[in-house]
Design a protein around this motif. Structure first.
Motif, PDB file in Angstrom:
ATOM      1  N   CYS A   1      12.854   1.493 -39.110  1.00 43.48           N
ATOM      2  CA  CYS A   1      14.430   0.769 -38.760  1.00 43.48           C
ATOM      3  C   CYS A   1      13.506   0.677 -37.786  1.00 43.48           C
ATOM      4  CB  CYS A   1      14.951   1.532 -38.826  1.00 43.48           C
ATOM      5  SG  CYS A   1      16.140   1.983 -40.347  1.00 43.48           S
TER       6      CYS A   1
ATOM      7  N   HIS B   1      23.416   4.369 -37.926  1.00 41.35           N
ATOM      8  CA  HIS B   1      22.433   3.411 -38.236  1.00 41.35           C
ATOM      9  C   HIS B   1      21.748   3.266 -39.472  1.00 41.35           C
ATOM     10  CE1 HIS B   1      19.498  -0.663 -38.516  1.00 41.35           C
ATOM     11  NE2 HIS B   1      18.753   0.697 -38.667  1.00 41.35           N
ATOM     12  N   GLU B   2      21.834   4.668 -39.941  1.00 47.34           N
ATOM     13  CA  GLU B   2      21.161   5.203 -41.220  1.00 47.34           C
ATOM     14  C   GLU B   2      22.301   4.914 -42.522  1.00 47.34           C
ATOM     15  OE1 GLU B   2      17.840   5.050 -41.581  1.00 47.34           O
ATOM     16  OE2 GLU B   2      17.869   4.941 -39.173  1.00 47.34           O
TER      17      GLU B   2
ATOM     18  N   GLU C   1      18.285  -4.796 -42.071  1.00 46.10           N
ATOM     19  CA  GLU C   1      18.236  -3.713 -40.711  1.00 46.10           C
ATOM     20  C   GLU C   1      19.724  -4.262 -39.806  1.00 46.10           C
ATOM     21  OE1 GLU C   1      16.454  -1.581 -39.355  1.00 46.10           O
ATOM     22  OE2 GLU C   1      15.882  -1.386 -41.906  1.00 46.10           O
TER      23      GLU C   1
ATOM     24  N   HIS D   1      22.634   2.300 -43.997  1.00 48.19           N
ATOM     25  CA  HIS D   1      21.851   1.777 -45.079  1.00 48.19           C
ATOM     26  C   HIS D   1      22.256   1.961 -46.052  1.00 48.19           C
ATOM     27  CE1 HIS D   1      18.708  -0.370 -42.857  1.00 48.19           C
ATOM     28  NE2 HIS D   1      18.467   0.460 -42.264  1.00 48.19           N
TER      29      HIS D   1
END
Ligand SMILES: [Zn+2]
Length: 285
Positions: A12, A107-108, A128, A111
Motif C-alpha cells: 500500500c 485504508h485497508e 490506492e 480496499h
C-alpha cells in the motif's frame, strides 16, 4: 541517496517500520495507547465500518505476529484484513498519533469496500487513491482533524510512488477530498479580504468580519500609513444592508461600512461637524 533504496514500503506504499522502531514499540508498550489485543483492533474496525452508510463488514480481521504489515486480501474466497500488532503500533509511534493506525486500517477497509481484492492484479494507483479517499472520509466522520487524517501518509507514504502506488502528494489530496465530503472547508466570507476603494489616497482596505456585531477594517494608504478601526453594528437599512460604524477624530468624523446582501460593500464617510458625507464603493482586490 542510499537511504532511499533502503526504505521499504508495503504493497500500500506505506513505509515498513524499521526493526529499531519495532523494538522501541516492544519496549514501550504503553507509550501511546497500544493495540493491546485483537479486541481493540476489532473495535476500531467496527467503528470504521459503522461510519459507512448501507454497508456491512464483509471481511474477517486476523492478527498475525511478525509480518510487520497490515493488508486486505482474499483467500479461498474469504476476505481478510491481516495485521501485525507491532506494525500498527509502530505507525502510531512514528507519527505520534493514534489516528495514524486508524487511518491505515481504514485504508485497508476501503480496499474491501471498493472490492479491490476481488481481482488478482494487486495494487494500482486508482485503487490506492480510492482507499485513501475512503480513509479521509471515515476519519472525518470519526472526528479526526485533517492533519490527523493525513498523519500516516504525510509521514510514511512513499514520496515518489511506484508502479503500484501513487506518490505521496496525490494520496494526501485523495485523503483531503474524502475528508472534505464530510467536513467541507468553510466557504470564504464574501465580505472578508482586501478591497479596492474609490477613495483616491487609499491603496486598499482589508475587511475582517469578527462577529455579527463587529467588523475590523484597515485602510492602507498610498503613503504607507495604515489605520485600523473596529466598526460596530448599528442598524440594517430598509434595503437589507447591514451598517457598521465607528466615530474618530474626537467624534468629529464617522465611518460607516454598508454590507449589502449581494456581497457589495460601500463606505460612507461622514463629517459630523459640517454634516457632509461621501460614498466610496469597494471592489474585490
Ligand atoms: Zn492500499
Amino acid at each position: 541517496m542510499p537511504w532511499l533504496s533502503q526504505a521499504q514500503y508495503n504493497h500500500c506504499g506505506i513505509l515498513i517500520p524499521s526493526q529499531k522502531s519495532i523494538n522501541k514499540v516492544k519496549d514501550k508498550p504503553s507509550s501511546i495507547n497500544s493495540f493491546i489485543s485483537i479486541d481493540e483492533a476489532a473495535n476500531y474496525i467496527k467503528r470504521i465500518v459503522k461510519q459507512v452508510p448501507d454497508w456491512q463488514q464483509n471481511f474477517v480481521l486476523q492478527e498475525r505476529n511478525g509480518i510487520n504489515n497490515a493488508y486486505a486480501h482474499i483467500q479461498n474466497g474469504k476476505r481478510f484484513i491481516t495485521y501485525d500488532n507491532l506494525f500498527v503500533e509502530a505507525l502510531d509511534y512514528q507519527t505520534g498519533t493514534k489516528w495514524a493506525s486508524v487511518s491505515v486500517l481504514a485504508h485497508e477497509v476501503g480496499h474491501h469496500y471498493f472490492d479491490h481484492v476481488l481481482d488478482r492484479e494487486g495494487s494500482t494507483h486508482s485503487k490506492e487513491l480510492e482507499a485513501d479517499y475512503f480513509s479521509g472520509y471515515v476519519l472525518a466522520k470519526m472526528g479526526a482533524s485533517i492533519a490527523q487524517a493525513k498523519a500516516a501518509m504525510a509521514k510514511l507514504a512513499n514520496p515518489y510512488g511506484s508502479h503500484s502506488h501513487p506518490p505521496r502528494n496525490q494520496r494526501l489530496t485523495a485523503i483531503e477530498k474524502g475528508y472534505n465530503t464530510v467536513k467541507p472547508r468553510k466557504k470564504s466570507n464574501p465580505y472578508s479580504g482586501n478591497f479596492y476603494t474609490q477613495q483616491n489616497d487609499v491603496r486598499y482596505v482589508n475587511v475582517q468580519p469578527r462577529s455579527n456585531k463587529l467588523v475590523q477594517a484597515t485602510w492602507f494608504f498610498n503613503n504607507g500609513q495604515k489605520v485600523s478601526e473596529n466598526l460596530h453594528y448599528s442598524r440594517t437599512t430598509s434595503r437589507g444592508a447591514r451598517v457598521y460604524y465607528n466615530n474618530y477624530m474626537q467624534n468629529t468624523r464617522r465611518v460607516e461600512l454598508y454590507f449589502f446582501r449581494d456581497g457589495r460593500i460601500r463606505e460612507k464617510d461622514i463629517d459630523l461637524k459640517k454634516r457632509r458625507y461621501a460614498w466610496y464603493n469597494f471592489s474585490r482586490h
